[in-house]
Design an enzyme around this catalytic site. Structure first.
Site, PDB file in Angstrom:
ATOM      1  CG  ASP A 115       1.999  -5.707  11.019  1.00 27.99           C
ATOM      2  OD1 ASP A 115       2.407  -6.555  10.438  1.00 27.99           O
ATOM      3  OD2 ASP A 115       1.064  -5.215  10.845  1.00 27.99           O
TER       4      ASP A 115
ATOM      5  CG  HIS B 264      -0.903  -0.565   2.339  1.00 30.14           C
ATOM      6  ND1 HIS B 264      -0.050  -0.021   3.160  1.00 30.14           N
ATOM      7  CD2 HIS B 264      -1.460  -1.570   2.861  1.00 30.14           C
ATOM      8  CE1 HIS B 264       0.065  -0.836   4.172  1.00 30.14           C
ATOM      9  NE2 HIS B 264      -0.587  -1.887   4.248  1.00 30.14           N
TER      10      HIS B 264
ATOM     11  CG  HIS C  99      -2.370  -7.482  12.226  1.00 31.72           C
ATOM     12  ND1 HIS C  99      -3.581  -6.534  12.300  1.00 31.72           N
ATOM     13  CD2 HIS C  99      -1.677  -6.915  11.346  1.00 31.72           C
ATOM     14  CE1 HIS C  99      -3.167  -5.588  11.528  1.00 31.72           C
ATOM     15  NE2 HIS C  99      -2.177  -5.796  10.804  1.00 31.72           N
TER      16      HIS C  99
ATOM     17  CG  HIS D 218      -0.189  -1.519  11.020  1.00 28.17           C
ATOM     18  ND1 HIS D 218      -0.341  -2.352   9.853  1.00 28.17           N
ATOM     19  CD2 HIS D 218      -0.469  -0.426  10.396  1.00 28.17           C
ATOM     20  CE1 HIS D 218      -0.878  -1.878   8.831  1.00 28.17           C
ATOM     21  NE2 HIS D 218      -0.852  -0.453   9.237  1.00 28.17           N
TER      22      HIS D 218
ATOM     23  CG  ASP E 110      -0.119  -8.365   5.928  1.00 25.33           C
ATOM     24  OD1 ASP E 110      -1.341  -8.001   6.445  1.00 25.33           O
ATOM     25  OD2 ASP E 110       0.970  -7.657   6.146  1.00 25.33           O
TER      26      ASP E 110
ATOM     27  CD  GLU F 110      -2.564  -4.423   6.927  1.00 24.94           C
ATOM     28  OE1 GLU F 110      -1.983  -4.385   7.719  1.00 24.94           O
ATOM     29  OE2 GLU F 110      -2.544  -3.716   5.666  1.00 24.94           O
TER      30      GLU F 110
ATOM     31  CG  HIS G 260       5.805  -8.265   7.722  1.00 24.70           C
ATOM     32  ND1 HIS G 260       5.043  -8.918   6.285  1.00 24.70           N
ATOM     33  CD2 HIS G 260       4.906  -7.737   8.045  1.00 24.70           C
ATOM     34  CE1 HIS G 260       3.869  -8.538   6.244  1.00 24.70           C
ATOM     35  NE2 HIS G 260       3.685  -7.938   7.406  1.00 24.70           N
TER      36      HIS G 260
ATOM     37  CE1 TYR H 179       6.360  -4.218   7.811  1.00 24.91           C
ATOM     38  CE2 TYR H 179       6.136  -3.531  10.339  1.00 24.91           C
ATOM     39  CZ  TYR H 179       5.697  -4.406   9.071  1.00 24.91           C
ATOM     40  OH  TYR H 179       4.571  -4.777   9.244  1.00 24.91           O
TER      41      TYR H 179
HETATM   42 FE1  FEO Z   1      -0.425  -4.797   9.523  1.00 22.72          FE
HETATM   43 FE2  FEO Z   1       1.489  -7.270   8.072  1.00 22.72          FE
HETATM   44  O1  FEO Z   1       0.063  -6.399   8.495  1.00 22.72           O
END
Ligand code: FEO
Length: 387
Positions: A163, A24, A78, A144, A82, A80, A222, A191
């Site tokens: 995250d 994004h 989380h 996040h 991903d 989100e 990640h 990041y």
């Molecule tokens: Fe807030 Fe890696 O997603």
């Protein structure tokens, strides 16, 4: 495609996204990974999943250890996508699995997937026994999204941090002793700057919670898993969340006929002369997500645009919009630019910076092509403003 053991009976079963270049709006020039973890105990637990198009990779890695049908708990740290993209697939394969999430996590997952999953909601301090392990949960809203939580495995001293402490970094290596650590820190900083920056207060609370834990492994969602450099990454997060700036100035601009470039160069020289570390970022060549990374420890943000159609250049507008969203606090700013007749760009930039609560200590515009006397005047003004 196999699982990688991070401690006995605990595996990384994620996916590597070598090709990801845009998250994004964030330029992920080194790709990324989506880290899912499998804990094999009397009850089997999966922590987080992967992006939907990497579901097959995750499944193969899980299958290299156990039959996915045997999974008892799926923890979603989380919502989100991903990290939740492969949830529908894993919940189908493991129909008896209970889905563990925060209260906001449950709401978010229901809104995303509209499935009748069996949820168990966790609060900070709640635990989940899986046999020999007692997983603990710490809610970390806004690190996040509102749903975020950390999962801590005290018996093995592993913090599954989602995250937090992550990096967009695709690599076959999984641990921080296997990969050039400077690059890991660089990507962790990028990041933080591009994902976590607006949430410093919440990061400080998460760091307080982490300070009370004995940690041998930080397993983020990640990038690389931290085993060797835990105190350093915690220290860096503390510094970033503390919004510590140094003697550094970032000069960001775009130009039409190089007049604004001349101004940017003069401003950079002024800061150089005062002993500042400087970065000159021409927005046609520097990605806004790299510029933000440079700003993370900068005292000054200097933004330049010529006037185009009574406005600023679109590249600068894009940067300003990105900066507004990330909202770095406690910086000083300068606005500058060339113009032909209307000359609104510097006023527009100043107003935008002030709206972001960034103090504008100097602004300056020059008509058409700067003469040497114009540049000398600019140099005098900027030097005096720096002090
Ligand atoms: Fe807030 Fe890696 O997603």
């Amino acid at each position: 495609m196999k699982a990688i053991e991070i401690k006995k009976g605990i595996y990384w079963v994620g996916a590597i996204d070598w090709d990801l270049r845009n998250f994004h709006g964030y330029l992920t020039q080194r790709g990324s990974t989506y880290n899912a973890y499998l804990i094999v105990d009397e009850k089997i637990t999966l922590i987080d999943t992967v992006k939907y198009y990497k579901t097959a990779d995750m499944m193969k890695r899980i299958c290299s250890v156990i039959d996915p049908a045997k999974i008892d708990y799926v923890i979603s740290n989380h919502v989100e996508m991903d990290h939740s993209g492969a949830l529908p697939a894993i919940m189908e394969k493991a129909p008896n699995a209970v889905l563990i999430a925060s209260s906001n996590g449950e709401k978010g997952l229901r809104r995303h997937y509209n499935k009748a999953w069996d949820f168990k909601v966790m609060q900070s301090g709640d635990t989940l026994n899986t046999g020999k392990y007692n997983l603990q949960f710490v809610l970390t809203p806004m690190v996040h999204w509102p749903d975020n939580m950390l999962t801590y495995l005290p018996e093995e001293k592993i913090l599954f941090s989602n995250d937090a402490f992550g990096q967009h970094l695709a690599s076959s290596e999984r641990f921080d002793h296997q990969y050039p650590v400077d690059i890991i820190f660089q990507e962790a900083e990028k990041y933080y700057a591009n994902i976590v920056l607006p949430y410093a207060n919440q990061v400080n609370k998460a760091l307080e919670a982490a300070a009370g834990l004995s940690i041998e492994v930080i397993a983020p969602s990640h990038g690389i898993v931290w085993r060797k450099h835990i105190s350093e990454i915690l220290m860096r997060y503390k510094k970033w969340a503390g919004n510590e700036t140094g003697k550094k100035a970032v000069i960001i601009f775009d130009t039409m006929w190089e007049s604004t470039t001349r101004m940017a160069e003069v401003i950079q020289e002024c800061f150089d002369d005062k002993g500042y570390s400087t970065r000159l970022c021409h927005l046609q060549h520097h990605h806004i997500s790299d510029v933000i990374t440079d700003i993370i420890d900068a005292e000054y943000i200097c933004v330049g645009s010529p006037t185009l159609n009574n406005n600023i250049l679109p590249t600068v507008a894009s940067f300003m919009s990105y900066l507004k969203g990330l909202a770095p606090a406690g910086r000083k700013a300068m606005a500058f630019g060339s113009y032909g007749w209307g000359g609104q760009s510097v006023k527009i930039l100043s107003a935008m910076l002030e709206e972001m609560k960034i103090e504008v200590v100097e602004s300056h515009r020059i008509q058409y092509i700067p003469a040497q006397s114009d540049l000398d005047e600019l140099q005098e003004k900027i030097s005096a403003a720096i002090g």
